[in-house]
Design an enzyme around this catalytic site. Structure first.
Site, PDB file in Angstrom:
ATOM      1  N   CYS A  96       0.843  -1.204   0.011  1.00 34.61           N
ATOM      2  CA  CYS A  96      -0.018  -0.043   0.090  1.00 34.61           C
ATOM      3  C   CYS A  96       0.809   1.233  -0.023  1.00 34.61           C
ATOM      4  O   CYS A  96       1.917   1.325   0.712  1.00 34.61           O
ATOM      5  CB  CYS A  96      -0.949  -0.018   1.397  1.00 34.61           C
ATOM      6  SG  CYS A  96      -1.760   1.682   1.799  1.00 34.61           S
ATOM      7  N   GLU A 126       2.138  -5.694   8.796  1.00 38.89           N
ATOM      8  CA  GLU A 126       2.575  -4.318   8.602  1.00 38.89           C
ATOM      9  C   GLU A 126       3.848  -3.667   9.954  1.00 38.89           C
ATOM     10  O   GLU A 126       4.718  -3.114   9.267  1.00 38.89           O
ATOM     11  CB  GLU A 126       1.497  -3.412   8.670  1.00 38.89           C
ATOM     12  CG  GLU A 126       1.768  -2.160   8.274  1.00 38.89           C
ATOM     13  CD  GLU A 126       0.735  -0.666   8.546  1.00 38.89           C
ATOM     14  OE1 GLU A 126       1.144   0.185   8.729  1.00 38.89           O
ATOM     15  OE2 GLU A 126      -0.283  -1.374   8.337  1.00 38.89           O
ATOM     16  N   SER A 265     -10.511  -4.494   3.660  1.00 41.80           N
ATOM     17  CA  SER A 265     -10.229  -5.782   2.879  1.00 41.80           C
ATOM     18  C   SER A 265     -11.304  -6.613   2.668  1.00 41.80           C
ATOM     19  O   SER A 265     -11.236  -7.721   2.073  1.00 41.80           O
ATOM     20  CB  SER A 265      -9.082  -6.349   3.429  1.00 41.80           C
ATOM     21  OG  SER A 265      -9.509  -6.715   4.842  1.00 41.80           O
TER      22      SER A 265
END
EC number: 1.17.7.4
Length: 281
Positions: A96, A126, A265
């Site tokens: 992203c 992440e 998502s």
């Protein structure tokens, strides 16, 4: 029964971009396609791509010659990216852009001699990636209480960042406490995605107007869990489900106004299915 559906429910920009890249790889290449880890945190989406021949690799040791490997939307640690490129695989980076910006911002502050304090979930992919850009001494905490338990030193130049899907209000509380604890301001990277803030605020606004909230999304999805948390914090009955068959029907039948939102998502088809079912009660 009245359903109030969040306008922000469903795929965010980063997820949409990652899936477009993966779709293009599947459509345009004859080479075997894989993702390094789940490209997004939604098991139904992952099952869809598995049916299309996309493998989900646990680590770089599973890469095979000639494979095209797509980096997940959450990003990966620096060492893992280096190892992936060393395999000779064709690498497609679907990180992203907001996560990539956070990675680079952390690396820049580290280059100035800063030590990272990261507001996030320690076991989230992440966060593992972000920490890899921070160097030695970085510390991660999932709440203000956890931060208060960290061994902060007055002689260290800290800077603060957050997982891109973290709670904005919680982050502001962290900034205020650190200012009081350290006695001065520290560099604060604004890494929480604006789409996350808007999604959470809309969930709060809806939760205050309904008798129950339904949040749709993967159980492994941090941003979806936080949507459920901020809704629940308004004192309303809140349920987090991945699919329509997980809804607590007997409890929801007692309600006349239900709010509906979904994580970044969660595909529209799953949200639509839940809405249709709720409207049939």
């Amino acid at each position: 029964m009245k359903i109030i559906r969040a306008r922000t429910a469903g795929f965010c920009m980063g997820v949409s971009l990652a899936l477009r890249k993966l779709d293009r790889e599947v459509t345009e290449n004859n080479a075997p396609i894989a993702t390094l880890g789940p490209i997004i945190h939604n098991p139904q989406v992952m099952a869809h791509y598995e049916e299309r021949g996309v493998r989900c690799l646990r680590d770089t040791a599973q890469v095979v010659p000639g494979q095209r490997v797509v980096i997940r939307a959450h990003g990966i640690p620096v060492a893992e990216e280096t190892a992936l490129k060393a395999t000779g695989a064709s690498v497609v980076d679907a990180t992203c852009p907001k996560v990539k910006r956070a990675q680079l911002g952390i690396a820049e502050e580290r280059g100035r001699g800063g030590t990272l304090l990261l507001f996030g979930e320690a076991d989230h992919p992440e966060v593992r990636g972000l920490l890899s850009y921070a160097g030695e001494g970085a510390m991660v905490f999932g709440s203000l209480d956890e931060l208060k338990g960290l061994p902060l030193r007055d002689d260290v130049a800290y800077f603060l960042a957050a997982q891109t899907t973290q709670d904005r209000a919680g982050f502001e509380d962290v900034v205020s406490w650190l200012r009081q604890r350290l006695g001065h301001d520290i560099p604060v990277l604004q890494t929480i995605c604006d789409a996350t803030r808007k999604r959470q605020q809309e969930a709060v606004d809806i939760a205050r107007r309904v008798q129950a909230m339904v949040v749709v999304g993967g159980f492994d999805s941090g941003n979806t869990r936080r949507l459920a948390d901020v809704a629940r914090a308004q004192g309303v009955f809140t349920v987090h489900v991945e699919t329509v068959d997980q809804l607590p029907v007997d409890e929801l039948r007692k309600k006349s106004v239900i709010g509906l939102t979904a994580g970044a998502s969660t595909p529209k088809s799953l949200i639509d299915a839940v809405q249709r079912f709720l409207e049939s009660l």
